[in-house]
Design an enzyme around this catalytic site. Structure first.
Site, PDB file in Angstrom:
ATOM      1  N   GLU A  57      39.306  49.968  40.829  1.00  0.00           N
ATOM      2  CA  GLU A  57      39.198  49.555  39.729  1.00  0.00           C
ATOM      3  C   GLU A  57      37.478  49.688  38.823  1.00  0.00           C
ATOM      4  O   GLU A  57      37.505  49.803  37.817  1.00  0.00           O
ATOM      5  CB  GLU A  57      39.377  48.426  39.521  1.00  0.00           C
ATOM      6  CG  GLU A  57      38.449  47.196  39.957  1.00  0.00           C
ATOM      7  CD  GLU A  57      39.562  46.798  41.048  1.00  0.00           C
ATOM      8  OE1 GLU A  57      39.813  48.058  41.546  1.00  0.00           O
ATOM      9  OE2 GLU A  57      38.488  46.242  41.704  1.00  0.00           O
TER      10      GLU A  57
ATOM     11  N   ASP B 130      33.010  48.104  36.526  1.00  0.00           N
ATOM     12  CA  ASP B 130      34.027  47.135  37.078  1.00  0.00           C
ATOM     13  C   ASP B 130      34.923  46.489  36.470  1.00  0.00           C
ATOM     14  O   ASP B 130      34.658  46.062  35.553  1.00  0.00           O
ATOM     15  CB  ASP B 130      33.557  46.828  38.100  1.00  0.00           C
ATOM     16  CG  ASP B 130      34.636  46.387  38.837  1.00  0.00           C
ATOM     17  OD1 ASP B 130      34.780  45.577  39.907  1.00  0.00           O
ATOM     18  OD2 ASP B 130      34.789  46.687  40.121  1.00  0.00           O
TER      19      ASP B 130
END
Length: 736
Positions: A656, A613
């Protein structure tokens, strides 16, 4: 006197019958010759003796036939007088001698008024008696004639019967030579058997041959001790100090080694535990008794005689039990071994009766020899059976080893084929997947089954027939054979069972006349057509069911990999890539996760997952715009793809977040790789509109547990990612 006709014969298939027959014929001939010689000798060169006992306490007594004196076994001397009438002696005639059978005497004194020869001792022979003494004898004075008598004193620690004879010296010499010939033949036979046992021991490393060698050595010692030869040999003369216990020592050793060879013949894996324990206890007990004799601790001769008899009984009982068990198991030559115990027991009983004066001298002098011959014959037959059993077991082990090696080789070939198909079919266009997979499978199959050729013929509606041949050098010849038998092969393709012996017609114009055998396997090609695999081998040996099974396994594996390759191509065609980053999209990632976890579960392979992430991604979007955020996602995806190993997979899981799949990677290796990804992203700034934007990632690591066949590790990796976030971001955390 007996003249033994026994001599060792070569052994082979059915040799034990020849041994038994020759032994019976030899014994019958020896008995006849001994009886005839004895009768002749008594008529011409032997005079009768009258035995008068002189002891008041009746410590000795006459034998049943009145021709011997049964001596007390407690070491006390027995005295008796021999009375006889000598004929008038001519000067040219051979002198008369008093001859006594050579038994284990502590002392033998013969004398008369005016004639007192030295005392003789069985355990300390005179040098004049030579290395192989056969009897005790004393030459009478040449001037004796008419009625005469001599007094004799003898003692022993064993139960023995002393039998005096009055014969001419040439008769005494002849009888000694006959006895020595029998003993020498036994020495030679034992020596040959000892060499055989030693050779087999060195060749097979089987403990039974070591036990057999111990029996031969102890039997050799017993023969030399009982005949008094050991006490005339340097190095063994010290045994003379033991007296009669030297005989007990050798008998204990023979019984112990006999039990050992029977135990090893039965085999520790076949014998019952109680028999192993009982036989081992018997061996230890007899060895301890032998040590007691050697150390001079056995001082009660009567007790030792009883212990020797008990050891013989125990040995016979254990041997009988083992051979009965082997007979019940239907072991090879078990019942002849059991039957052979009967004459051996009979010889032992006759020997005991003879030394007690109940039967004639023959069994006292040669009963133990005949018993030993039977023991050696028994052990030789057992050894033949052991050799046969060893050969059978060795052959079975060799075949099992070859089968195991062949199985491992074929399993390895299947595994290598699986890896090669997966590797090669990834980059093959969809239209060529089937042909490439079949060609790879055939190429691998040829060396495994040692084929001359392997081929596949596919018939598809509306298309030309397809032929694939390995090795390609045989393509023209094999295709011509297939086309010449097209109708037969189409019929075979519609069957469900393979044909291991396929008769194919030879094309008319073929120049190949070499002998070959063919096998055919129908192939499942779906509804699009039919197919058949052909196997060709040089020679006339037909294909076995096992070889057909291996070929079927190769075909099934190729079909499976073709289906997997088609599925892979189908995934790619259905927009499996993320439009923004160029890595796998969420749908592709989910499919890949399910497939990879199931495959790793079945093959018991390791598999790890990284959850990646971007740190502070919302701030990047807020401060620099969403276009900058998209640019950062693309660059991070590029860094991930460039850092991962060949065979690893990366996909965008959402927003993301990225998910990395690491086949064959354990938890520790995954942590190292996650750290490498984190550093690569951290050290690569993102250039956007003239400024460098620092981007970092947090990584959660998890691996598949051994029992997992579903991607539950993804949830654990997600939890590990949250841990990395809480601990400050820009770090790698692994699942608990």
């Amino acid at each position: 006197m007996e003249r033994s006709m026994w001599r060792p014969l070569s052994t082979g298939q059915g040799a034990w019958r020849i041994w038994l027959a020759c032994l019976c014929v030899g014994l019958a001939s020896a008995w006849s010759a001994w009886a005839q010689t004895t009768a002749t000798g008594r008529a011409v060169d032997e005079l009768p003796l009258r035995i008068v006992l002189l002891d008041d306490d009746a410590r000795a007594h006459l034998s049943r036939d009145g021709q011997g004196i049964v001596l007390p076994p407690d070491g006390r001397s027995a005295r008796f007088r021999l009375e006889f009438d000598l004929p008038a002696t001519a000067g040219a005639e051979h002198p008369w001698v008093l001859r006594f059978n050579r038994i284990e005497l502590k002392e033998l004194t013969v004398g008369a008024p005016g004639w007192q020869p030295p005392t003789q001792d069985f355990f300390h022979p005179f040098a004049s008696e030579g290395r192989l003494p056969a009897s005790f004898w004393r030459t009478l004075p040449g001037d004796w004639s008419g009625p005469a008598s001599v007094e004799v004193s003898a003692s022993t620690d064993l139960i023995r019967t002393l039998r005096p004879q009055l014969v001419r010296i040439q008769v005494a010499v002849e009888r000694d030579r006959t006895g020595l010939a029998i003993v020498a033949a036994l020495y030679a036979g034992l020596g040959v058997l000892g060499l055989v046992a030693l050779t087999l021991l060195l060749g097979s490393r089987e403990r039974v041959f070591l036990s057999f060698l111990a029996v031969i050595a102890s039997a050799f010692l017993l023969v030399s001790v009982v005949n008094g030869h050991a006490f005339a040999v340097p190095g063994l003369r010290r045994l003379g100090a033991l007296g009669g216990q030297a005989v007990s020592l050798s008998m204990f050793l023979l019984c112990a080694s006999g039990i050992a060879v029977v135990r090893d013949y039965v085999g520790p894996q076949r014998a019952a535990p109680w028999f192993r324990r009982l036989s081992t206890a018997g061996i230890v007990a007899m060895l301890l008794l032998a040590i007691a004799c050697l150390a001079g601790l056995a001082r009660d001769p009567v007790l030792m005689q009883r212990l020797v008899s008990a050891c013989w009984v125990v040995t016979l009982l254990l041997t009988t039990l083992s051979f009965i068990a082997a007979t019940i198991r239907r072991a090879w030559l078990a019942w002849p071994l059991l039957v052979a115990l009967l004459p051996m027991s009979a010889c032992g009983i006759l020997f005991e009766l003879s030394v007690r004066g109940q039967v004639g001298e023959f069994w006292g002098s040669y009963g133990y020899l005949i018993g030993l011959v039977l023991v050696v014959l028994l052990l030789m037959v057992a050894l033949i059976g052991r050799i046969a059993d060893f050969r059978v077991r060795h052959e079975r082990e060799r075949l099992a080893r070859l089968a195991s090696e062949l199985k491992l080789t074929r399993q390895s070939a299947l595994a290598e084929l699986t890896q090669e198909l997966r590797r090669q079919l990834l980059d093959v266009p969809l239209k060529d997947v089937e042909i490439s997979a079949v060609r790879i499978a055939l190429k691998r199959l040829v060396p495994v089954l040692r084929l001359r050729s392997a081929s596949v013929a596919l018939h598809r509606a509306g298309q030309d027939d397809l032929y694939i041949v390995e090795p390609p050098i045989n393509e023209t010849r094999v295709v011509a054979r297939i086309e010449a038998n097209a109708a037969q092969l189409r019929t075979l393709a519609r069957q469900e069972m393979p044909e291991p012996a396929l008769e194919l017609l030879t094309p008319r114009r073929s120049v190949d006349r070499s002998a070959s055998v063919w096998a055919g396997l129908p192939l499942d090609t779906g509804n699009s057509g039919s197919g058949v695999a052909l196997l060709e081998r040089s020679g006339r040996d037909p294909f076995t069911d096992d070889e057909i099974a291996v070929a079927s396994a190769f075909a099934g594996l190729a079909a499976q990999q073709i289906a997997e390759a088609r599925s892979t191509h189908l995934l790619r065609r259905t927009a499996e890539l993320d439009a923004l980053t160029g890595v796998l999209n969420r749908s592709a990632v989910d499919s890949l996760l399910a497939h990879s976890f199931e495959e790793s579960f079945h093959q018991q392979q390791q598999l790890a997952v990284l959850f990646v992430d971007l740190d502070h991604f919302k701030a990047i979007n807020d401060n620099h715009g969403h276009a900058c955020g998209d640019h950062c996602l693309r660059q991070v995806a590029e860094i991930l793809r460039g850092t991962l190993r060949a065979g690893d997979h990366v996909g965008r899981y959402g927003g993301e977040e990225f998910l990395v799949l690491l086949p064959g990677c354990n938890n520790s290796q995954a942590v190292v790789l996650g750290e490498r990804l984190r550093k690569a992203v951290e050290q690569t700034p993102v250039h956007w509109q003239g400024q460098d934007i620092r981007v970092t990632i947090s990584v959660g690591v998890s691996s598949r547990w051994a029992y997992e066949d579903k991607p539950d590790a993804v949830e654990r990796a997600d939890q590990a990612l949250y841990t990395a976030k809480r601990e400050g971001r820009n770090r790698v955390a692994q699942a608990a």
